[in-house]
Design a protein around this motif. Structure first.
Motif, short mmCIF file in Angstrom:
data_model
loop_
_atom_site.label_atom_id
_atom_site.label_comp_id
_atom_site.label_asym_id
_atom_site.label_seq_id
_atom_site.Cartn_x
_atom_site.Cartn_y
_atom_site.Cartn_z
N ARG A 51 0.85 -1.19 0.00
CA ARG A 51 0.00 0.00 0.00
C ARG A 51 0.88 1.24 0.00
O ARG A 51 1.82 1.34 0.76
N LYS A 52 0.56 2.18 -0.90
CA LYS A 52 1.33 3.42 -1.00
C LYS A 52 0.39 4.60 -0.85
O LYS A 52 -0.74 4.56 -1.34
N PRO A 53 0.85 5.67 -0.22
CA PRO A 53 0.01 6.86 -0.12
C PRO A 53 -0.11 7.53 -1.49
O PRO A 53 0.72 7.33 -2.37
N SER A 54 -1.14 8.33 -1.64
CA SER A 54 -1.39 8.96 -2.94
C SER A 54 -0.47 10.14 -3.20
O SER A 54 -0.28 10.54 -4.34
N GLY A 55 0.11 10.73 -2.16
CA GLY A 55 1.05 11.83 -2.36
C GLY A 55 0.38 13.10 -2.82
O GLY A 55 -0.76 13.38 -2.47
N ARG A 56 1.09 13.87 -3.64
CA ARG A 56 0.59 15.17 -4.09
C ARG A 56 -0.14 15.04 -5.42
O ARG A 56 0.43 15.29 -6.47
N VAL A 57 -1.37 14.61 -5.37
CA VAL A 57 -2.23 14.54 -6.54
C VAL A 57 -3.58 15.14 -6.18
O VAL A 57 -3.90 15.34 -5.02
N ARG A 58 -4.37 15.41 -7.20
CA ARG A 58 -5.72 15.91 -6.94
C ARG A 58 -6.56 14.74 -6.45
O ARG A 58 -6.61 13.69 -7.07
N HIS A 59 -7.23 14.93 -5.34
CA HIS A 59 -8.05 13.88 -4.75
C HIS A 59 -9.52 14.14 -5.04
O HIS A 59 -10.00 15.25 -4.86
N ASP A 60 -10.21 13.10 -5.51
CA ASP A 60 -11.62 13.24 -5.86
C ASP A 60 -12.54 12.96 -4.68
O ASP A 60 -13.69 13.36 -4.70
N GLU A 61 -12.07 12.28 -3.70
CA GLU A 61 -12.90 11.90 -2.56
C GLU A 61 -12.52 12.72 -1.35
O GLU A 61 -11.38 13.14 -1.20
N LYS A 62 -13.49 12.93 -0.47
CA LYS A 62 -13.24 13.73 0.73
C LYS A 62 -13.82 13.00 1.93
O LYS A 62 -14.88 12.39 1.85
N MET A 63 -13.11 13.09 3.04
CA MET A 63 -13.57 12.50 4.28
C MET A 63 -13.29 13.51 5.39
O MET A 63 -12.19 14.06 5.45
N THR A 64 -14.26 13.76 6.21
CA THR A 64 -14.07 14.69 7.32
C THR A 64 -13.80 13.89 8.59
O THR A 64 -14.52 12.95 8.90
N VAL A 65 -12.76 14.27 9.29
CA VAL A 65 -12.40 13.62 10.54
C VAL A 65 -12.30 14.68 11.62
O VAL A 65 -11.65 15.71 11.42
N TYR A 66 -12.97 14.47 12.72
CA TYR A 66 -12.91 15.40 13.83
C TYR A 66 -11.83 14.95 14.81
O TYR A 66 -11.76 13.78 15.16
N VAL A 67 -10.99 15.87 15.20
CA VAL A 67 -9.92 15.57 16.15
C VAL A 67 -10.01 16.57 17.30
O VAL A 67 -10.60 17.64 17.17
N THR A 68 -9.40 16.20 18.41
CA THR A 68 -9.35 17.12 19.54
C THR A 68 -8.32 18.20 19.26
O THR A 68 -7.49 18.07 18.35
N SER A 69 -8.35 19.24 20.05
CA SER A 69 -7.37 20.32 19.85
C SER A 69 -5.95 19.82 20.12
O SER A 69 -5.00 20.23 19.45
N ASP A 70 -5.80 18.90 21.07
CA ASP A 70 -4.47 18.33 21.35
C ASP A 70 -3.96 17.50 20.16
O ASP A 70 -2.79 17.56 19.81
N GLU A 71 -4.86 16.72 19.55
CA GLU A 71 -4.46 15.93 18.38
C GLU A 71 -4.08 16.82 17.22
O GLU A 71 -3.11 16.55 16.51
N LEU A 72 -4.82 17.90 17.03
CA LEU A 72 -4.51 18.84 15.96
C LEU A 72 -3.16 19.51 16.21
O LEU A 72 -2.36 19.67 15.28
N LEU A 73 -2.89 19.86 17.45
CA LEU A 73 -1.58 20.44 17.79
C LEU A 73 -0.46 19.43 17.56
O LEU A 73 0.62 19.80 17.09
N ASP A 74 -0.71 18.16 17.86
CA ASP A 74 0.30 17.12 17.61
C ASP A 74 0.59 16.98 16.11
O ASP A 74 1.74 16.83 15.70
N ILE A 75 -0.47 17.04 15.28
CA ILE A 75 -0.28 16.96 13.83
C ILE A 75 0.52 18.16 13.35
O ILE A 75 1.45 18.04 12.54
N GLU A 76 0.15 19.33 13.84
CA GLU A 76 0.84 20.56 13.43
C GLU A 76 2.30 20.54 13.90
O GLU A 76 3.20 20.95 13.17
N HIS A 77 2.53 20.03 15.11
CA HIS A 77 3.90 19.93 15.63
C HIS A 77 4.72 18.96 14.77
O HIS A 77 5.89 19.24 14.45
N ALA A 78 4.12 17.84 14.38
CA ALA A 78 4.82 16.87 13.52
C ALA A 78 5.15 17.51 12.17
O ALA A 78 6.24 17.32 11.62
N ARG A 79 4.21 18.27 11.62
CA ARG A 79 4.43 18.94 10.34
C ARG A 79 5.59 19.93 10.43
O ARG A 79 6.47 19.96 9.56
#
Length: 123
Positions: A51-79
């Motif tokens: 399995r490989k990630p799609s990378g930087r391509v145009r994506h036709d499908e969308k999924m909304t995921v709700y995360v806590t503020s701490d999880e969002l900060l963790d994602i932003e910190h990782a970025r």
């Protein structure tokens, strides 16, 4: 007295601009088949591969995921860490797609022993 401006309608803005499009109507489009299971190479009898990630391509499908503020900060910190320490400028979406690809590949390879199954069983 204020004058009302006449704006073109959507049909005027998005109409075909060439005569060939009107003379040759597009064939009816079939709905796209969506499969819930990964495709396998039926001819060779082999799985589709790792399995490989799609990378930087145009994506036709969308999924909304709700995360806590701490999880969002963790994602932003990782970025930001990836940018600062590794020189990789990735957006949050790509970071999440890469992480998802890693987790799903681990699940496919290790099954019940995967980190995902173990974490969900521990809840």
């Amino acid at each position: 007295m204020a004058r009302r401006v006449s704006m073109p309608a959507a049909d005027d803005l998005f109409r075909p601009t060439s005569d060939t499009a009107a003379a040759d109507p597009a064939p009816e489009q079939r709905p796209r088949r969506v499969r819930a299971v990964a495709d396998t190479n039926q001819d060779q009898g082999e799985p589709a591969g790792p399995r490989k990630p799609s990378g930087r391509v145009r994506h036709d499908e969308k999924m909304t995921v709700y995360v806590t503020s701490d999880e969002l900060l963790d994602i932003e910190h990782a970025r930001l860490t990836m940018r600062r320490e590794h020189g990789l400028a990735v957006d949050r979406g790509r970071l999440v797609r890469e992480a998802l690809a890693l987790v799903l590949a681990d699940l496919e390879a290790r099954g019940a022993d995967s980190a995902l199954v173990q974490r969900l069983l521990d809840e």
